[in-house]
Scaffold this motif. Structure first.
Motif, PDB file in Angstrom:
ATOM      1  N   TRP A  88      -6.198   0.557  11.258  1.00  0.00           N
ATOM      2  CA  TRP A  88      -6.816   1.739  11.810  1.00  0.00           C
ATOM      3  C   TRP A  88      -8.325   1.639  11.590  1.00  0.00           C
ATOM      4  N   LEU A 131       2.229  11.184  17.686  1.00  0.00           N
ATOM      5  CA  LEU A 131       2.777  10.183  18.594  1.00  0.00           C
ATOM      6  C   LEU A 131       4.166  10.605  19.048  1.00  0.00           C
ATOM      7  N   VAL A 167      -4.646  10.202   9.362  1.00  0.00           N
ATOM      8  CA  VAL A 167      -5.439   8.985   9.526  1.00  0.00           C
ATOM      9  C   VAL A 167      -6.262   8.693   8.276  1.00  0.00           C
ATOM     10  N   ILE A 169       0.811  -1.215   0.000  1.00  0.00           N
ATOM     11  CA  ILE A 169       0.000   0.000   0.000  1.00  0.00           C
ATOM     12  C   ILE A 169       0.845   1.265   0.000  1.00  0.00           C
ATOM     13  N   TYR A 199       7.712   8.695  20.426  1.00  0.00           N
ATOM     14  CA  TYR A 199       8.444   7.456  20.595  1.00  0.00           C
ATOM     15  C   TYR A 199       9.734   7.746  21.333  1.00  0.00           C
ATOM     16  N   LEU A 215       3.777   6.973   9.147  1.00  0.00           N
ATOM     17  CA  LEU A 215       4.246   7.923  10.142  1.00  0.00           C
ATOM     18  C   LEU A 215       5.325   8.799   9.547  1.00  0.00           C
ATOM     19  N   MET A 254       0.677  11.568  11.693  1.00  0.00           N
ATOM     20  CA  MET A 254      -0.022  10.694  10.760  1.00  0.00           C
ATOM     21  C   MET A 254      -1.262  11.395  10.228  1.00  0.00           C
ATOM     22  N   TYR A 270      -3.143  12.889  13.847  1.00  0.00           N
ATOM     23  CA  TYR A 270      -2.788  11.980  14.940  1.00  0.00           C
ATOM     24  C   TYR A 270      -1.298  12.107  15.147  1.00  0.00           C
ATOM     25  N   GLY A 321     -11.625   6.025  12.316  1.00  0.00           N
ATOM     26  CA  GLY A 321     -11.053   7.346  12.088  1.00  0.00           C
ATOM     27  C   GLY A 321      -9.956   7.717  13.060  1.00  0.00           C
ATOM     28  N   PHE A 322      -9.542   6.761  13.901  1.00  0.00           N
ATOM     29  CA  PHE A 322      -8.499   7.064  14.869  1.00  0.00           C
ATOM     30  C   PHE A 322      -7.194   6.405  14.451  1.00  0.00           C
ATOM     31  N   GLY A 323      -6.122   7.059  14.779  1.00  0.00           N
ATOM     32  CA  GLY A 323      -4.815   6.509  14.475  1.00  0.00           C
ATOM     33  C   GLY A 323      -4.453   5.405  15.430  1.00  0.00           C
ATOM     34  N   THR A 324      -3.381   4.727  15.121  1.00  0.00           N
ATOM     35  CA  THR A 324      -2.895   3.658  15.976  1.00  0.00           C
ATOM     36  C   THR A 324      -1.382   3.637  15.927  1.00  0.00           C
ATOM     37  N   GLU A 325      -0.776   3.201  17.033  1.00  0.00           N
ATOM     38  CA  GLU A 325       0.676   3.243  17.081  1.00  0.00           C
ATOM     39  C   GLU A 325       1.277   2.049  16.368  1.00  0.00           C
ATOM     40  N   ALA A 326       2.486   2.245  15.878  1.00  0.00           N
ATOM     41  CA  ALA A 326       3.247   1.165  15.268  1.00  0.00           C
ATOM     42  C   ALA A 326       4.259   0.635  16.279  1.00  0.00           C
ATOM     43  N   PHE A 327       4.497  -0.667  16.221  1.00  0.00           N
ATOM     44  CA  PHE A 327       5.473  -1.326  17.083  1.00  0.00           C
ATOM     45  C   PHE A 327       6.682  -1.669  16.220  1.00  0.00           C
ATOM     46  N   PHE A 335       6.807   3.015  21.539  1.00  0.00           N
ATOM     47  CA  PHE A 335       5.716   3.975  21.649  1.00  0.00           C
ATOM     48  C   PHE A 335       5.566   4.466  23.084  1.00  0.00           C
TER      49      PHE A 335
END
Lengths: 116, 114
Positions: free
Chosen positions: A97, B34, B95, A55, B36, B102, B93, B32, A100-106, B46
């Motif tokens: 996601w 973040l 969204v 993507i 780190y 990111l 980000m 959004y 409509g909310f973001g999410t953290e990456a690990f 995070f």
């Protein structure tokens, strides 16, 4: 139990060689990424896969080819390595996601690639 | 074109005092944000995040403030501890892009002195 693991941690190789970096996540995430941290310490996205589908493909030389055999794995293959490819490569994963909310990456621990 | 900027490469504070790390962004489509934390030879971990619909989010010793009109966010660590010494990255980000991409700042190295 490591959430995002990548191997090897260090990789030293000669110019012109082909090498691969492997990444696996056990978080059940749908999306995986490759980021590159260059000598100036900037972290920049290279690729993103969602459920094995590419993507994001930033302006990365086509010597770099990501491969996702399943949604838990995203490997990075680099052909004809050049000196400028020396950097730290980080694999990451995130939940899809929603709402409509973001999410953290690990992130994984990184692979320091040195091309000599 | 650096869309996320951390203009202070380093910050040194005394243990027990407040650490304030700053971040500016240029793209108003970011919604959004973040923070780190990164130790040497490890991947970023995070810390805390904030949606653009909020102006503050708190988690223990860590608080993130967002000023949308100024396109500025900051991370407050109170009280600072020596174990907080690390590189802190701000990230943003969009969204709605549905990519999870990111955009990172260049990082601020925090040193907390005992």
């Amino acid at each position: 139990d490591t959430a995002v693991s990548q191997t090897p941690k260090y990789l030293v190789t000669q110019m012109g060689n082909d090498k691969s970096i492997k990444c696996e996540q056990n978080l059940g995430h749908d999306t995986m990424y490759w980021y590159k941290q260059d000598s100036k310490k900037f972290l920049k996205i290279m690729f993103s896969y969602n459920n094995k589908e590419l993507i994001i493909n930033e302006t990365v030389p086509n010597r770099f080819s990501p491969k996702s055999p399943d949604k838990a794995h995203l490997n990075l293959h680099i052909n004809s390595l050049e000196l400028g490819d020396s950097a730290v490569y980080f694999c990451a994963s995130s939940q899809q996601w929603t709402g409509g909310f973001g999410t953290e990456a690990f992130f994984g621990q990184g692979t320091r690639l040195t091309v000599v | 074109d650096q869309q996320v900027k951390q203009n202070s490469p380093s910050l040194s504070v005394q243990e027990g005092r407040i650490s304030i790390l700053n971040c500016d962004y240029t793209n108003s489509m970011f919604d959004y944000f973040l923070w780190y934390k990164k130790y040497p030879a490890e991947g970023p971990t995070f810390l805390i995040s904030i949606s653009s619909i909020k102006d503050k989010n708190e988690d223990g010793r860590f608080t993130v403030f967002l000023n949308k009109s100024a396109k500025h966010l900051s991370l407050h660590i109170v009280p600072s501890q020596p174990g907080d010494s690390a590189v802190y990255f701000c990230a943003a980000m969009r969204v709605s892009s549905n990519t999870g991409k990111l955009i990172f700042g260049q990082g601020t190295t925090l040193q907390v002195k005992p």
